[in-house]
Design a protein around this motif. Structure first.
Motif, PDB file in Angstrom:
ATOM      1  N   GLN A 159      67.210  24.372  26.967  1.00 10.07           N
ATOM      2  CA  GLN A 159      66.173  25.303  26.504  1.00 10.07           C
ATOM      3  C   GLN A 159      66.232  25.466  24.990  1.00 10.07           C
ATOM      4  N   GLU A 160      67.429  25.491  24.435  1.00  7.74           N
ATOM      5  CA  GLU A 160      67.573  25.640  22.986  1.00  7.74           C
ATOM      6  C   GLU A 160      66.946  24.465  22.234  1.00  7.74           C
ATOM      7  N   VAL A 161      67.183  23.255  22.733  1.00 13.08           N
ATOM      8  CA  VAL A 161      66.616  22.064  22.089  1.00 13.08           C
ATOM      9  C   VAL A 161      65.098  22.062  22.201  1.00 13.08           C
ATOM     10  N   ILE A 162      64.589  22.449  23.363  1.00 10.83           N
ATOM     11  CA  ILE A 162      63.136  22.492  23.561  1.00 10.83           C
ATOM     12  C   ILE A 162      62.493  23.453  22.565  1.00 10.83           C
ATOM     13  N   GLU A 163      63.059  24.641  22.446  1.00 13.11           N
ATOM     14  CA  GLU A 163      62.470  25.668  21.578  1.00 13.11           C
ATOM     15  C   GLU A 163      62.663  25.361  20.093  1.00 13.11           C
ATOM     16  N   ASN A 164      63.874  24.963  19.735  1.00 16.39           N
ATOM     17  CA  ASN A 164      64.211  24.852  18.317  1.00 16.39           C
ATOM     18  C   ASN A 164      63.969  23.474  17.711  1.00 16.39           C
ATOM     19  N   ASN A 165      63.745  22.471  18.554  1.00 17.35           N
ATOM     20  CA  ASN A 165      63.510  21.130  18.042  1.00 17.35           C
ATOM     21  C   ASN A 165      62.199  20.524  18.549  1.00 17.35           C
ATOM     22  N   TYR A 166      62.072  20.402  19.875  1.00 16.78           N
ATOM     23  CA  TYR A 166      60.917  19.666  20.393  1.00 16.78           C
ATOM     24  C   TYR A 166      59.585  20.350  20.074  1.00 16.78           C
ATOM     25  N   TRP A 167      59.507  21.645  20.349  1.00 23.04           N
ATOM     26  CA  TRP A 167      58.244  22.357  20.127  1.00 23.04           C
ATOM     27  C   TRP A 167      58.197  23.021  18.752  1.00 23.04           C
ATOM     28  N   LYS A 168      59.063  22.634  17.859  1.00 20.74           N
ATOM     29  CA  LYS A 168      59.083  23.235  16.524  1.00 20.74           C
ATOM     30  C   LYS A 168      58.935  22.134  15.487  1.00 20.74           C
ATOM     31  N   ALA A 169      57.754  22.037  14.897  1.00 22.30           N
ATOM     32  CA  ALA A 169      57.507  21.016  13.880  1.00 22.30           C
ATOM     33  C   ALA A 169      58.379  21.265  12.662  1.00 22.30           C
ATOM     34  N   LYS A 226      76.105   8.833  14.956  1.00 19.05           N
ATOM     35  CA  LYS A 226      77.103   7.967  15.591  1.00 19.05           C
ATOM     36  C   LYS A 226      76.553   7.311  16.848  1.00 19.05           C
ATOM     37  N   ALA A 227      75.666   8.019  17.542  1.00 20.21           N
ATOM     38  CA  ALA A 227      75.046   7.453  18.745  1.00 20.21           C
ATOM     39  C   ALA A 227      74.024   6.382  18.395  1.00 20.21           C
ATOM     40  N   GLY A 228      73.557   6.390  17.132  1.00 22.37           N
ATOM     41  CA  GLY A 228      72.615   5.362  16.691  1.00 22.37           C
ATOM     42  C   GLY A 228      71.154   5.732  16.828  1.00 22.37           C
ATOM     43  N   VAL A 229      70.841   7.020  16.898  1.00 22.84           N
ATOM     44  CA  VAL A 229      69.454   7.428  17.114  1.00 22.84           C
ATOM     45  C   VAL A 229      68.585   7.050  15.919  1.00 22.84           C
ATOM     46  N   VAL A 230      67.283   6.947  16.205  1.00 24.52           N
ATOM     47  CA  VAL A 230      66.318   6.494  15.199  1.00 24.52           C
ATOM     48  C   VAL A 230      65.500   7.649  14.650  1.00 24.52           C
ATOM     49  N   GLY A 231      64.934   8.466  15.525  1.00 22.44           N
ATOM     50  CA  GLY A 231      63.993   9.506  15.104  1.00 22.44           C
ATOM     51  C   GLY A 231      64.673  10.700  14.488  1.00 22.44           C
ATOM     52  N   THR A 232      64.274  11.043  13.255  1.00 20.49           N
ATOM     53  CA  THR A 232      64.888  12.193  12.590  1.00 20.49           C
ATOM     54  C   THR A 232      63.873  13.033  11.833  1.00 20.49           C
ATOM     55  N   PHE A 233      62.579  12.762  12.015  1.00 23.16           N
ATOM     56  CA  PHE A 233      61.583  13.445  11.198  1.00 23.16           C
ATOM     57  C   PHE A 233      61.272  14.852  11.676  1.00 23.16           C
ATOM     58  N   GLY A 234      61.506  15.145  12.948  1.00 23.51           N
ATOM     59  CA  GLY A 234      61.304  16.505  13.423  1.00 23.51           C
ATOM     60  C   GLY A 234      59.856  16.881  13.661  1.00 23.51           C
ATOM     61  N   ILE A 235      59.018  15.893  13.967  1.00 27.00           N
ATOM     62  CA  ILE A 235      57.616  16.212  14.247  1.00 27.00           C
ATOM     63  C   ILE A 235      57.445  16.582  15.715  1.00 27.00           C
ATOM     64  N   GLY A 236      58.315  16.036  16.562  1.00 24.28           N
ATOM     65  CA  GLY A 236      58.379  16.444  17.956  1.00 24.28           C
ATOM     66  C   GLY A 236      57.064  16.324  18.702  1.00 24.28           C
ATOM     67  N   ALA A 237      56.750  17.357  19.447  1.00 27.75           N
ATOM     68  CA  ALA A 237      55.572  17.337  20.311  1.00 27.75           C
ATOM     69  C   ALA A 237      54.266  17.283  19.536  1.00 27.75           C
ATOM     70  N   MET A 238      54.273  17.843  18.333  1.00 27.37           N
ATOM     71  CA  MET A 238      53.010  18.032  17.613  1.00 27.37           C
ATOM     72  C   MET A 238      52.251  16.732  17.363  1.00 27.37           C
ATOM     73  N   ALA A 239      52.971  15.644  17.111  1.00 25.43           N
ATOM     74  CA  ALA A 239      52.301  14.387  16.791  1.00 25.43           C
ATOM     75  C   ALA A 239      51.423  13.899  17.936  1.00 25.43           C
ATOM     76  N   ASN A 240      51.786  14.224  19.166  1.00 15.36           N
ATOM     77  CA  ASN A 240      51.008  13.772  20.319  1.00 15.36           C
ATOM     78  C   ASN A 240      49.571  14.289  20.295  1.00 15.36           C
ATOM     79  N   PHE A 241      49.364  15.455  19.697  1.00  9.20           N
ATOM     80  CA  PHE A 241      48.036  16.062  19.745  1.00  9.20           C
ATOM     81  C   PHE A 241      47.022  15.375  18.831  1.00  9.20           C
TER      82      PHE A 241
END
Length: 200
Positions: A76-86, A98-113
């Motif tokens: 829930q914390e990630v959903i509120e503070n990262n995914y739905w928060k541009a 360290k895991a090798g992730v690619v996405g770091t821009f923090g646009i999250g859900a908003m770009a889909n719209f």
């Protein structure tokens, strides 16, 4: 006399402007969500020693796009503070790098719209029995009022990971063959299976 005025933002127009910078075509919606799904798989690989069947599945059908992964899922914390928060990303940290992730821009859900009318997110964090469903209709986007619907369900039988379901804007048409051709350069070197409409 000095007067102070309130800054006003037309959030719907801002989102469309952001999406134009990201989307070279409507198929970019698949690319952006594929990237998030792949990052989720990498994050779970880094945390879960028992994880041995990573997979990403997409469907393109009747104006609805789905992107599913069996990766780390979201709390829930990630959903509120990262995914739905541009403007906020949960991937700008040492653990994610360290895991090798690619996405770091923090646009999250908003770009889909930029190309979709409604977005629904079902997610279950890999260490939790709780599945969280959130959804937002583009017409209801607001900075002033609560607008994201949220439901939870406790069921250990539901799959771990995240499924994004996007209902496309009227007139936006995506098809299987073009989706495959668009995504091929992005997926051909991935070391996990990616399916579109059950085709590898």
């Amino acid at each position: 006399m000095i007067l102070i005025m309130k800054l006003k933002v037309d959030i719907k127009k801002i989102i469309k402007l952001l999406a134009k910078d990201i989307y070279d075509s409507p198929y970019a919606l698949l690319r952006e969500n594929l990237q998030n799904a792949y990052d989720a798989v990498l994050m779970r690989k880094a945390k879960d020693d028992t994880y041995n069947d990573p997979c990403i599945r997409m469907t393109v059908s009747n104006g609805i796009i789905t992107v599913s992964d069996n990766g780390i899922g979201m709390t829930q914390e990630v959903i509120e503070n990262n995914y739905w928060k541009a403007g906020s990303s949960g991937k700008n940290n040492d653990e994610a790098r360290k895991a090798g992730v690619v996405g770091t821009f923090g646009i999250g859900a908003m770009a889909n719209f930029g190309v979709c009318q409604k977005l629904e997110v079902n997610t279950r964090y890999y260490e939790s029995d709780e599945t969280i469903t959130t959804s937002l209709d583009c017409d209801n986007i607001s900075l002033e009022e609560d607008c994201i619907q949220r439901n939870t369900c406790n069921d250990a039988e539901l799959p771990k990971g995240t499924t994004i379901k996007a209902t496309l804007n009227p007139g936006v048409i995506l098809n299987h063959d073009e989706a495959c051709n668009y995504l091929k350069p992005y997926v051909q070197y991935l070391n996990i299976p990616v399916y579109i409409d059950d085709v590898l």
